[in-house]
Design a protein around this motif. Structure first.
Motif, PDB file in Angstrom:
ATOM      1  N   GLY A  85       0.817  -1.208   0.000  1.00  0.00           N
ATOM      2  CA  GLY A  85       0.000   0.000   0.000  1.00  0.00           C
ATOM      3  C   GLY A  85       0.852   1.259   0.000  1.00  0.00           C
ATOM      4  N   GLU A  86       1.925   1.225   0.778  1.00  0.00           N
ATOM      5  CA  GLU A  86       2.819   2.388   0.835  1.00  0.00           C
ATOM      6  C   GLU A  86       3.482   2.636  -0.516  1.00  0.00           C
ATOM      7  OE1 GLU A  86       6.564   2.810   3.456  1.00  0.00           O
ATOM      8  OE2 GLU A  86       4.877   3.520   4.689  1.00  0.00           O
ATOM      9  N   ARG A  87       3.944   1.558  -1.170  1.00  0.00           N
ATOM     10  CA  ARG A  87       4.548   1.716  -2.497  1.00  0.00           C
ATOM     11  C   ARG A  87       3.516   2.205  -3.505  1.00  0.00           C
ATOM     12  NH1 ARG A  87       6.521  -3.393  -1.246  1.00  0.00           N
ATOM     13  NH2 ARG A  87       5.241  -4.323  -2.882  1.00  0.00           N
ATOM     14  N   SER A  88       2.307   1.662  -3.432  1.00  0.00           N
ATOM     15  CA  SER A  88       1.247   2.070  -4.366  1.00  0.00           C
ATOM     16  C   SER A  88       0.892   3.541  -4.181  1.00  0.00           C
ATOM     17  CB  SER A  88      -0.003   1.203  -4.151  1.00  0.00           C
ATOM     18  OG  SER A  88       0.271  -0.145  -4.436  1.00  0.00           O
ATOM     19  N   HIS A  90       2.809   5.924  -2.960  1.00  0.00           N
ATOM     20  CA  HIS A  90       3.940   6.720  -3.444  1.00  0.00           C
ATOM     21  C   HIS A  90       3.918   6.829  -4.967  1.00  0.00           C
ATOM     22  CE1 HIS A  90       8.367   7.007  -4.506  1.00  0.00           C
ATOM     23  NE2 HIS A  90       8.095   8.175  -3.960  1.00  0.00           N
ATOM     24  N   GLN A  91       3.753   5.705  -5.638  1.00  0.00           N
ATOM     25  CA  GLN A  91       3.772   5.705  -7.108  1.00  0.00           C
ATOM     26  C   GLN A  91       2.615   6.512  -7.685  1.00  0.00           C
ATOM     27  OE1 GLN A  91       3.908   1.460  -7.701  1.00  0.00           O
ATOM     28  NE2 GLN A  91       6.120   1.379  -7.436  1.00  0.00           N
ATOM     29  N   LEU A  92       1.424   6.376  -7.095  1.00  0.00           N
ATOM     30  CA  LEU A  92       0.279   7.120  -7.606  1.00  0.00           C
ATOM     31  C   LEU A  92       0.425   8.618  -7.323  1.00  0.00           C
ATOM     32  CD1 LEU A  92      -2.407   7.159  -9.045  1.00  0.00           C
ATOM     33  CD2 LEU A  92      -3.524   6.555  -6.878  1.00  0.00           C
ATOM     34  N   MET A  93       0.908   8.967  -6.162  1.00  0.00           N
ATOM     35  CA  MET A  93       1.111  10.387  -5.846  1.00  0.00           C
ATOM     36  C   MET A  93       2.172  11.005  -6.760  1.00  0.00           C
ATOM     37  SD  MET A  93      -0.990  11.409  -3.443  1.00  0.00           S
ATOM     38  CE  MET A  93      -0.229  12.850  -2.691  1.00  0.00           C
ATOM     39  N   MET A  94       3.228  10.263  -7.046  1.00  0.00           N
ATOM     40  CA  MET A  94       4.274  10.779  -7.946  1.00  0.00           C
ATOM     41  C   MET A  94       3.716  10.957  -9.361  1.00  0.00           C
ATOM     42  SD  MET A  94       7.114  11.295  -6.254  1.00  0.00           S
ATOM     43  CE  MET A  94       5.889  12.128  -5.274  1.00  0.00           C
ATOM     44  N   ALA A  95       2.924   9.986  -9.801  1.00  0.00           N
ATOM     45  CA  ALA A  95       2.315  10.089 -11.139  1.00  0.00           C
ATOM     46  C   ALA A  95       1.365  11.280 -11.201  1.00  0.00           C
ATOM     47  CB  ALA A  95       1.576   8.789 -11.482  1.00  0.00           C
ATOM     48  N   ALA A  96       0.603  11.488 -10.121  1.00  0.00           N
ATOM     49  CA  ALA A  96      -0.327  12.618 -10.093  1.00  0.00           C
ATOM     50  C   ALA A  96       0.421  13.947 -10.092  1.00  0.00           C
ATOM     51  CB  ALA A  96      -1.230  12.514  -8.861  1.00  0.00           C
ATOM     52  N   HIS A  97       1.476  14.043  -9.314  1.00  0.00           N
ATOM     53  CA  HIS A  97       2.246  15.293  -9.266  1.00  0.00           C
ATOM     54  C   HIS A  97       2.835  15.618 -10.636  1.00  0.00           C
ATOM     55  CE1 HIS A  97       5.524  18.092  -8.302  1.00  0.00           C
ATOM     56  NE2 HIS A  97       4.685  18.521  -7.368  1.00  0.00           N
ATOM     57  N   TRP A 126      -7.007   0.517  -0.103  1.00  0.00           N
ATOM     58  CA  TRP A 126      -7.511   1.520  -1.035  1.00  0.00           C
ATOM     59  C   TRP A 126      -6.415   1.912  -2.018  1.00  0.00           C
ATOM     60  CZ3 TRP A 126      -6.559   6.396  -2.842  1.00  0.00           C
ATOM     61  CH2 TRP A 126      -7.606   7.022  -3.549  1.00  0.00           C
ATOM     62  N   TRP A 127      -5.221   2.158  -1.504  1.00  0.00           N
ATOM     63  CA  TRP A 127      -4.109   2.554  -2.366  1.00  0.00           C
ATOM     64  C   TRP A 127      -3.723   1.416  -3.308  1.00  0.00           C
ATOM     65  CZ3 TRP A 127      -3.003   7.446  -2.952  1.00  0.00           C
ATOM     66  CH2 TRP A 127      -3.358   8.341  -1.947  1.00  0.00           C
ATOM     67  N   ILE A 128      -3.766   0.190  -2.809  1.00  0.00           N
ATOM     68  CA  ILE A 128      -3.461  -0.966  -3.660  1.00  0.00           C
ATOM     69  C   ILE A 128      -4.490  -1.065  -4.780  1.00  0.00           C
ATOM     70  CG2 ILE A 128      -3.319  -3.483  -3.741  1.00  0.00           C
ATOM     71  CD1 ILE A 128      -2.247  -3.307  -0.799  1.00  0.00           C
ATOM     72  N   ASP A 129      -5.747  -0.857  -4.445  1.00  0.00           N
ATOM     73  CA  ASP A 129      -6.813  -0.934  -5.455  1.00  0.00           C
ATOM     74  C   ASP A 129      -6.653   0.129  -6.537  1.00  0.00           C
ATOM     75  OD1 ASP A 129      -7.967  -3.035  -4.073  1.00  0.00           O
ATOM     76  OD2 ASP A 129      -9.527  -1.805  -3.135  1.00  0.00           O
ATOM     77  N   GLN A 130      -6.047   1.251  -6.214  1.00  0.00           N
ATOM     78  CA  GLN A 130      -5.891   2.350  -7.178  1.00  0.00           C
ATOM     79  C   GLN A 130      -4.560   2.304  -7.922  1.00  0.00           C
ATOM     80  OE1 GLN A 130      -8.837   3.621  -7.186  1.00  0.00           O
ATOM     81  NE2 GLN A 130      -9.253   2.739  -5.180  1.00  0.00           N
ATOM     82  N   ARG A 131      -3.731   1.289  -7.684  1.00  0.00           N
ATOM     83  CA  ARG A 131      -2.348   1.278  -8.175  1.00  0.00           C
ATOM     84  C   ARG A 131      -2.208   1.405  -9.695  1.00  0.00           C
ATOM     85  NH1 ARG A 131      -3.725  -3.895  -6.892  1.00  0.00           N
ATOM     86  NH2 ARG A 131      -3.292  -5.494  -8.463  1.00  0.00           N
ATOM     87  N   GLY A 135      -2.543   9.181 -12.908  1.00  0.00           N
ATOM     88  CA  GLY A 135      -2.325  10.260 -11.957  1.00  0.00           C
ATOM     89  C   GLY A 135      -3.358  11.363 -12.070  1.00  0.00           C
ATOM     90  N   THR A 136      -3.844  11.605 -13.282  1.00  0.00           N
ATOM     91  CA  THR A 136      -4.840  12.660 -13.493  1.00  0.00           C
ATOM     92  C   THR A 136      -6.177  12.324 -12.853  1.00  0.00           C
ATOM     93  OG1 THR A 136      -5.365  11.663 -15.631  1.00  0.00           O
ATOM     94  CG2 THR A 136      -3.811  13.516 -15.636  1.00  0.00           C
ATOM     95  N   ASP A 137      -6.399  11.061 -12.504  1.00  0.00           N
ATOM     96  CA  ASP A 137      -7.666  10.641 -11.895  1.00  0.00           C
ATOM     97  C   ASP A 137      -7.637  10.689 -10.371  1.00  0.00           C
ATOM     98  OD1 ASP A 137      -8.640  10.121 -14.430  1.00  0.00           O
ATOM     99  OD2 ASP A 137      -8.114   7.987 -14.361  1.00  0.00           O
ATOM    100  N   LEU A 138      -6.504  11.001  -9.779  1.00  0.00           N
ATOM    101  CA  LEU A 138      -6.366  10.879  -8.331  1.00  0.00           C
ATOM    102  C   LEU A 138      -7.355  11.742  -7.559  1.00  0.00           C
ATOM    103  CD1 LEU A 138      -5.038   9.581  -5.914  1.00  0.00           C
ATOM    104  CD2 LEU A 138      -3.219  11.285  -6.072  1.00  0.00           C
TER     105      LEU A 138
END
Length: 157
Positions: A85-88, A90-97, A126-131, A135-138
């Protein structure tokens, strides 16, 4: 027949058509014997597993450092889901940024608002489900999160 690995193995080629046996025998001779092939495959599998474990460790270290730097809360859930979840996250937040701020039109105030919403989602699942999300959908995903995904209000998690 002697294989490329220099092992000698007897092969029964009687089930092959007569006109195909010589070509098949040449092909077999150019390959490792079954035992060597399996050993190489298993060793390759072990090296892939080692590489994957090292990659996961690097990703985990980066995610933990990022979470600390940006004051992200600890995630909640089953122990086996926390690191993932923590990795997911991080990756989603980086993609969104990247998509919204670096390449998009968002300013730091817009991003700070999104970060605050992201901090409210503490369920690792939740974060795993969104992996695999874009990023634009966050922002939309964060708005759609339920109370069960936020904080420790749900005692049945």
């Amino acid at each position: 027949m002697e294989h490329a690995c220099s092992h000698r193995v007897d092969h029964d080629l009687s089930n092959r058509p007569a006109d195909k046996r010589a070509g098949f025998a040449r092909w077999l001779a150019s390959k490792d014997c079954t035992d060597c092939w399996k050993a190489a495959r298993d060793a390759d599998s072990e090296s892939k597993e080692k590489w994957l474990a090292e990659k996961r460790a690097e990703e985990q270290e980066a995610a933990a450092a990022w979470a600390k730097q940006f004051d992200m809360p600890q995630l909640e859930g089953p122990a086996k889901a926390l690191d993932w979840g923590e990795r997911s996250r991080h990756q989603l937040m980086m993609a969104a940024h990247t998509a919204l701020v670096v390449e998009g039109s968002w300013d730091e105030a817009d991003w700070a608002e999104l970060e605050e919403k992201a901090r409210s989602i503490t369920r690792a699942g939740w974060w795993i489900d969104q992996r695999d999300s874009e990023g634009t959908d966050l922002l939309e995903l964060l708005d759609a999160a339920t109370e069960a995904d936020r904080g420790t209000e749900n005692p049945f998690r």
